[in-house]
Motif scaffolding. Structure first.
Motif, short mmCIF file in Angstrom:
data_model
loop_
_atom_site.label_atom_id
_atom_site.label_comp_id
_atom_site.label_asym_id
_atom_site.label_seq_id
_atom_site.Cartn_x
_atom_site.Cartn_y
_atom_site.Cartn_z
N ARG A 128 4.29 15.31 -3.85
CA ARG A 128 3.36 14.53 -3.04
C ARG A 128 2.79 13.35 -3.83
NH1 ARG A 128 2.36 19.95 -1.16
NH2 ARG A 128 2.75 20.02 1.08
N SER A 129 3.13 13.24 -5.11
CA SER A 129 2.59 12.19 -5.97
C SER A 129 2.92 10.80 -5.45
CB SER A 129 3.14 12.32 -7.40
OG SER A 129 2.51 13.37 -8.07
N THR A 130 1.92 9.94 -5.53
CA THR A 130 2.10 8.55 -5.11
C THR A 130 2.88 7.78 -6.16
OG1 THR A 130 -0.05 8.67 -4.01
CG2 THR A 130 0.88 6.47 -4.35
N TYR A 131 3.95 7.13 -5.72
CA TYR A 131 4.74 6.22 -6.56
C TYR A 131 4.93 4.96 -5.73
CZ TYR A 131 8.76 4.28 -9.10
OH TYR A 131 9.62 3.46 -9.79
N THR A 132 4.00 4.01 -5.90
CA THR A 132 3.96 2.84 -5.03
C THR A 132 5.18 1.95 -5.15
OG1 THR A 132 2.62 1.63 -6.63
CG2 THR A 132 1.44 2.79 -4.89
N ILE A 133 5.75 1.80 -6.34
CA ILE A 133 6.92 0.92 -6.51
C ILE A 133 8.09 1.43 -5.67
CG2 ILE A 133 8.65 0.10 -8.16
CD1 ILE A 133 6.37 0.09 -10.26
N GLY A 134 8.24 2.75 -5.58
CA GLY A 134 9.32 3.33 -4.79
C GLY A 134 8.90 3.74 -3.39
N SER A 135 7.65 3.45 -3.01
CA SER A 135 7.10 3.84 -1.70
C SER A 135 7.30 5.34 -1.42
CB SER A 135 7.72 3.01 -0.58
OG SER A 135 7.35 1.66 -0.71
N LEU A 136 7.01 6.16 -2.41
CA LEU A 136 7.15 7.60 -2.28
C LEU A 136 5.79 8.29 -2.37
CD1 LEU A 136 10.19 8.20 -4.67
CD2 LEU A 136 10.23 8.21 -2.17
N GLY A 137 5.68 9.41 -1.68
CA GLY A 137 4.51 10.26 -1.78
C GLY A 137 3.25 9.63 -1.24
N GLY A 138 2.13 10.21 -1.61
CA GLY A 138 0.83 9.71 -1.16
C GLY A 138 0.74 9.63 0.35
N LEU A 139 0.13 8.57 0.81
CA LEU A 139 0.06 8.28 2.24
C LEU A 139 0.99 7.11 2.51
CD1 LEU A 139 -3.80 8.57 2.73
CD2 LEU A 139 -2.07 10.15 3.59
N ASN A 140 2.18 7.40 3.00
CA ASN A 140 3.19 6.36 3.26
C ASN A 140 3.55 5.58 2.00
OD1 ASN A 140 3.25 7.01 6.08
ND2 ASN A 140 1.33 5.91 6.28
N GLY A 141 3.56 6.25 0.86
CA GLY A 141 3.94 5.62 -0.40
C GLY A 141 2.90 4.68 -0.97
N GLU A 142 1.68 4.76 -0.48
CA GLU A 142 0.62 3.85 -0.92
C GLU A 142 -0.56 4.63 -1.50
OE1 GLU A 142 -0.47 1.70 2.59
OE2 GLU A 142 1.27 0.38 2.46
N ASN A 143 -1.38 3.92 -2.27
CA ASN A 143 -2.64 4.49 -2.74
C ASN A 143 -3.56 4.72 -1.55
OD1 ASN A 143 -1.97 4.57 -5.44
ND2 ASN A 143 -3.01 2.67 -5.95
N VAL A 144 -4.58 5.52 -1.76
CA VAL A 144 -5.56 5.82 -0.73
C VAL A 144 -6.39 4.56 -0.44
CG1 VAL A 144 -7.59 7.23 -0.23
CG2 VAL A 144 -5.64 8.25 -1.44
N LYS A 145 -6.64 4.32 0.84
CA LYS A 145 -7.42 3.16 1.27
C LYS A 145 -8.66 3.62 2.04
CE LYS A 145 -4.00 1.33 3.66
NZ LYS A 145 -3.03 2.37 3.63
N ASP A 146 -9.63 2.71 2.19
CA ASP A 146 -10.80 2.99 3.02
C ASP A 146 -10.36 3.43 4.41
OD1 ASP A 146 -12.12 1.99 0.81
OD2 ASP A 146 -12.98 0.26 1.84
#
Length: 155
Positions: A128-146
């Motif tokens: 479930r880990s966020t990896y933004t460069i590869g758009s993997l994990g997290g919430l749709n591959g992104e960091n948490v937002k407001d």
């Protein structure tokens, strides 16, 4: 569920990462301070490899959508539920509607927040880990937002 009222500078969903894909250009990733995330998980009765939040320098402001236990580990930072001080490196109980917030960082850089039942977003390549460069994990591959809502399991 938890609702993120303010995400802080950089808050992401992290677990112990996704080993075994480096040959495809995907790093293991996961929590930078694995010990702190493992302890936070164990404090709330989770397996040590469950996903939690990793926050850099500033903690988020979170509204609990249901009753659950949470633990904050890692950096030294004041913790509050409805403006009442809480203790870090300990399981704390939150009721539906409670607001978790943080003061100013005293030392360290990364804060880890685990919730009983763990974060239950979709796994990508076993994590479930966020990896933004590869758009993997997290919430749709992104960091948490407001205003994001994050699912947490039952415990």
């Amino acid at each position: 569920m938890i609702k993120v009222l303010n995400s802080g500078i950089s808050t992401s969903i992290q677990d112990m990462g996704r080993p075994g894909y480096f040959h495809l250009g995907i790093p293991m990733g996961g929590a930078m301070d694995r010990f702190s995330l493992k302890v936070a998980n164990l404090l709330v009765g989770n397996n040590e490899d469950e996903a939690g939040l990793e926050c850099v320098f500033i903690g988020p402001k979170i509204e609990f959508q249901k009753e659950c236990w949470f633990a904050v580990t890692g950096a030294d930072i004041p913790i509050f539920i409805n403006e009442t001080p809480q203790i870090s490196w300990k399981a704390n109980k939150a009721k539906k509607g409670d607001i978790l917030s943080f003061g100013y960082l005293k030392s360290g850089a990364r804060i880890y927040i685990s919730f009983s039942g763990g974060i239950t977003t979709k796994k990508n390549l076993g994590s479930r880990s966020t990896y933004t460069i590869g758009s993997l994990g997290g919430l749709n591959g992104e960091n948490v937002k407001d205003n994001d809502t994050i699912p947490i399991g039952e415990k």
